[in-house]
Write an enzyme that holds these catalytic residues in place. Sequence first.
Site, PDB file in Angstrom:
ATOM      1  N   TYR A   1       0.843  -1.181   0.000  1.00  0.00           N
ATOM      2  CA  TYR A   1       0.000   0.000   0.000  1.00  0.00           C
ATOM      3  C   TYR A   1       0.882   1.237   0.000  1.00  0.00           C
ATOM      4  CZ  TYR A   1      -3.780   3.195   0.818  1.00  0.00           C
ATOM      5  OH  TYR A   1      -4.679   4.205   0.657  1.00  0.00           O
TER       6      TYR A   1
ATOM      7  N   GLN B   1     -10.816  -0.029   0.960  1.00  0.00           N
ATOM      8  CA  GLN B   1     -11.217  -0.860  -0.192  1.00  0.00           C
ATOM      9  C   GLN B   1     -10.005  -1.518  -0.854  1.00  0.00           C
ATOM     10  OE1 GLN B   1     -11.758   2.386   0.238  1.00  0.00           O
ATOM     11  NE2 GLN B   1     -11.435   3.589  -1.625  1.00  0.00           N
TER      12      GLN B   1
ATOM     13  N   ASN C   1      -3.469   5.825   6.098  1.00  0.00           N
ATOM     14  CA  ASN C   1      -4.217   6.596   7.094  1.00  0.00           C
ATOM     15  C   ASN C   1      -4.980   5.637   8.021  1.00  0.00           C
ATOM     16  OD1 ASN C   1      -6.461   5.675   5.705  1.00  0.00           O
ATOM     17  ND2 ASN C   1      -6.789   7.595   4.605  1.00  0.00           N
TER      18      ASN C   1
ATOM     19  N   SER D   1       5.384   9.093  13.850  1.00  0.00           N
ATOM     20  CA  SER D   1       6.838   8.960  13.860  1.00  0.00           C
ATOM     21  C   SER D   1       7.477   9.515  15.144  1.00  0.00           C
ATOM     22  CB  SER D   1       7.372   9.724  12.642  1.00  0.00           C
ATOM     23  OG  SER D   1       8.603   9.203  12.247  1.00  0.00           O
TER      24      SER D   1
ATOM     25  N   GLN E   1      11.759  15.088  12.333  1.00  0.00           N
ATOM     26  CA  GLN E   1      10.648  14.225  12.742  1.00  0.00           C
ATOM     27  C   GLN E   1       9.383  15.031  12.939  1.00  0.00           C
ATOM     28  OE1 GLN E   1      10.086  10.915  12.986  1.00  0.00           O
ATOM     29  NE2 GLN E   1      11.930  11.188  11.772  1.00  0.00           N
TER      30      GLN E   1
ATOM     31  N   HIS F   1       6.717  15.695  10.272  1.00  0.00           N
ATOM     32  CA  HIS F   1       5.910  14.626   9.679  1.00  0.00           C
ATOM     33  C   HIS F   1       4.428  14.787   9.978  1.00  0.00           C
ATOM     34  CE1 HIS F   1       8.254  11.679   7.588  1.00  0.00           C
ATOM     35  NE2 HIS F   1       9.180  11.657   8.519  1.00  0.00           N
TER      36      HIS F   1
ATOM     37  N   GLU G   1      11.373   4.861  17.696  1.00  0.00           N
ATOM     38  CA  GLU G   1      11.486   4.401  16.308  1.00  0.00           C
ATOM     39  C   GLU G   1      12.894   4.728  15.784  1.00  0.00           C
ATOM     40  OE1 GLU G   1       9.024   6.709  13.741  1.00  0.00           O
ATOM     41  OE2 GLU G   1       9.164   5.288  12.070  1.00  0.00           O
ATOM     42  N   HIS G   2      13.291   6.005  15.935  1.00  0.00           N
ATOM     43  CA  HIS G   2      14.635   6.436  15.531  1.00  0.00           C
ATOM     44  C   HIS G   2      15.409   6.859  16.767  1.00  0.00           C
ATOM     45  CE1 HIS G   2      11.886   7.562  12.144  1.00  0.00           C
ATOM     46  NE2 HIS G   2      12.821   6.977  11.424  1.00  0.00           N
TER      47      HIS G   2
ATOM     48  N   ASP H   1      16.158   7.525   6.289  1.00  0.00           N
ATOM     49  CA  ASP H   1      14.839   7.578   5.647  1.00  0.00           C
ATOM     50  C   ASP H   1      14.924   7.311   4.151  1.00  0.00           C
ATOM     51  OD1 ASP H   1      13.350   8.121   7.822  1.00  0.00           O
ATOM     52  OD2 ASP H   1      13.005  10.231   7.389  1.00  0.00           O
TER      53      ASP H   1
ATOM     54  N   GLU I   1      -1.216 -36.911  27.639  1.00  0.00           N
ATOM     55  CA  GLU I   1      -2.136 -35.891  27.133  1.00  0.00           C
ATOM     56  C   GLU I   1      -3.470 -36.485  26.693  1.00  0.00           C
ATOM     57  OE1 GLU I   1      -0.130 -33.415  24.232  1.00  0.00           O
ATOM     58  OE2 GLU I   1       1.228 -32.618  25.743  1.00  0.00           O
TER      59      GLU I   1
ATOM     60  N   HIS J   1      -2.515 -40.485  18.731  1.00  0.00           N
ATOM     61  CA  HIS J   1      -1.119 -40.081  18.568  1.00  0.00           C
ATOM     62  C   HIS J   1      -0.203 -41.249  18.948  1.00  0.00           C
ATOM     63  CE1 HIS J   1      -2.673 -36.036  18.096  1.00  0.00           C
ATOM     64  NE2 HIS J   1      -1.469 -35.512  18.020  1.00  0.00           N
TER      65      HIS J   1
END
Lengths: 430, 430
Positions: free
Chosen positions: A130, A192, A215, A238, A260, A263, A328-329, A362, A416, A421
Amino acid sequence: MIKIINTLNQNEDVQKEIDSLLNRSQLEFGEVNRLVEEIIKDIRDNKDKAVLEYTKKFDGIELKSMIVTEEEIEEAFSSCDPELIEALREARDNIWDYHSKQLNNSWIQNDKKGVMLGQIYNPVEKVGIYVPGGTAPYPSTVLMNAVPAKVAGVKEIIMVTPPSKDGKINKHILAAAKIAGVDKIFKVGGAQAIAALAFGTESIPKVYKIVGPGNIYVAIAKRIVYGYVDIDMIAGPSEILVIADETANPEYVAADMLSQAEHDTLASSILVTTCENLANKVKVELEKQTEKLSRKDIIEKSLKDFGAIIIAKDLDEAVNLSNEIAPEHLEVMVQNPFEMISQIKNAGAIFLGEYSPEPLGDYFAGPNHTLPTSSTAKFYSPLGVDDFVKKSSLIYYDRKALETNKNKIIKIAESEGLTAHANSIKVRFK
Amino acid sequence: MIKIINTLNQNEDVQKEIDSLLNRSQLEFGEVNRLVEEIIKDIRDNKDKAVLEYTKKFDGIELKSMIVTEEEIEEAFSSCDPELIEALREARDNIWDYHSKQLNNSWIQNDKKGVMLGQIYNPVEKVGIYVPGGTAPYPSTVLMNAVPAKVAGVKEIIMVTPPSKDGKINKHILAAAKIAGVDKIFKVGGAQAIAALAFGTESIPKVYKIVGPGNIYVAIAKRIVYGYVDIDMIAGPSEILVIADETANPEYVAADMLSQAEHDTLASSILVTTCENLANKVKVELEKQTEKLSRKDIIEKSLKDFGAIIIAKDLDEAVNLSNEIAPEHLEVMVQNPFEMISQIKNAGAIFLGEYSPEPLGDYFAGPNHTLPTSSTAKFYSPLGVDDFVKKSSLIYYDRKALETNKNKIIKIAESEGLTAHANSIKVRFK
């Protein structure tokens, strides 16, 4: 604007401040959830027809065909700035190079007589990527998601991305897809698109794994289809955390924090420093540099809500705080940055020294920019080749090896209560 | 009982038959979903108090304390059959041995002057393991989930399992936990246990990853907390697919199919064979052996609903069918089983030859028995050390290396409209 928290000050409730910085979860959206569930159901039932209707409704364009043609790709590619194409190609090569080091070999274990065990690697056969559309299209996202899949050996990479009102896809996105080696591109976005990839339609192939940011509709749709297909992770806003001592350059620290902050108003930029003087200088620099930046409004809100400068007693305390936040960073701008590697437990990507700013990672260096956000570096990893490869275990015993161990296997099976088995071992030695 | 599908028969709609065999998804349970959401919210708000109330309500026991004491563990352990303890210990050693081969080293890439990239591995710090209670407690589940976590270096392994009405935990479960090296055990099950592990309570520590099988409440709770913490996978009912040629022993084939069928009425046992004669013999054997097995009713229903014998044209067609079905367990009982490895693309675990029955892998050989079900072997892997380890990327550029590449990075940043990203490079070379 940005707040300064001094851990040496007894009156500060540092933990509470940190908790509030981290409180940006995107996981609870009841109403959107119901809406996305409906869209997914509709796509499962009505396939292409429903996809085209949502595209008309949400993207404002009535498409006849969703597939992006070879001609469209070539036209986009040839209209791009050749210097940008060159930069994207070199970035692709760096990403390819780094990710190819992540490949593992299938292996076998043959140290016991009559026994062979192993682990076989195979690529996931079909993967969906995506790519968000909108006003700020990110060609780097295409590279970072598609190249590791190519390196892993994925046979079919299907990209989906929402069209603009004129039915077109941004030229940089198409150029990056060509450079990365994407196999098919469809003009479809939102929930969708995720539903179409997860369940397949007449024109969009069903895939086994879906990756890429999006999003809130996309994020929720990925959560809902998770299990039917695999997904990469639930990406949040971020973050950057900079650990700096008195040797750090305040101008660089501030510039990286701002990269950062631009963003997203939910982005979080945190400096943890052992030097109060640096803390004050960075604060001044942040204000000064922000004035000149095009995304000033976003930056100011993000720094105010989720930015912080934390003064720590020493580097041990600083790295402990960082491990707790699991950014994250993580930038390490101290005198001897390499020496800190052994102490860093939770971070998506670690940037060492003053010439390794976060945008280097990045766009260009090679490691992936799809990284765990919102403290999930405590359990998630950067996107990589492993995400596009799966394993099968291999088990071989010969008659003698099974006979030697048969009573132990039967013992456990019977404990068991699983007599069939036990029977499967017994029939072989009647 | 079991149906025979002949792919050579033009009138058979093989694909439709296969689709119906695979149609056992556990992902859609709206009502249970709402209930589980409520339980999770209650645990987040009221912690231990709520956990104890649900334990009273669902498990029928009013507990004062949830933690299992050292004395309880020792008492359970010493009351177990010593031969079972010995078998479990040897299984633990085999599991340890195999999984330790899955460990990866952190690595660096240092082939460009002034550039160092790398990938650092760290274990997930705290892990929760869910172990079902009820009438058939599975000590093997404890070993298969805890040992890979230990091998990975997880510091704290928290096990949860529902108590019986007398407030006790099955002795085999406790013995296996001791053998595996579990750190803490709590008497709590169901969705409340998953919520407690995901968010923490006064007595139960918050973990970063939750693994282990469970009923539908547990599975849905894991889906809901996914993102807050990581989870292993959504386990569905068990499956076996046997590929066999005319050299296979019908008695063994039938016994192995029955060992899956006894798990659950939803379990699926499929034989794909190139030999019609074998197909008929296996059918007879299935009926004969079922008569003597304690879980006969479960087996008969499972074989009727989700069992099948498929006659394939040749081994190529057989393996293609298997790749399409992507079985959890794949047994290959043909003349030269090793030669088929390169054709197998999707399977959780592959068992080669006539002395490698599936229960060998369930209990003893070493590879994990937590495997991808319901066709998810197309994108998931067996549980393993990788599930308890996470990666951080490492990026270091010196001044010269960054300077050489600065224009390309700025070019891409500006194409994305992210001027603060470009600025972070520019400030370093003013």
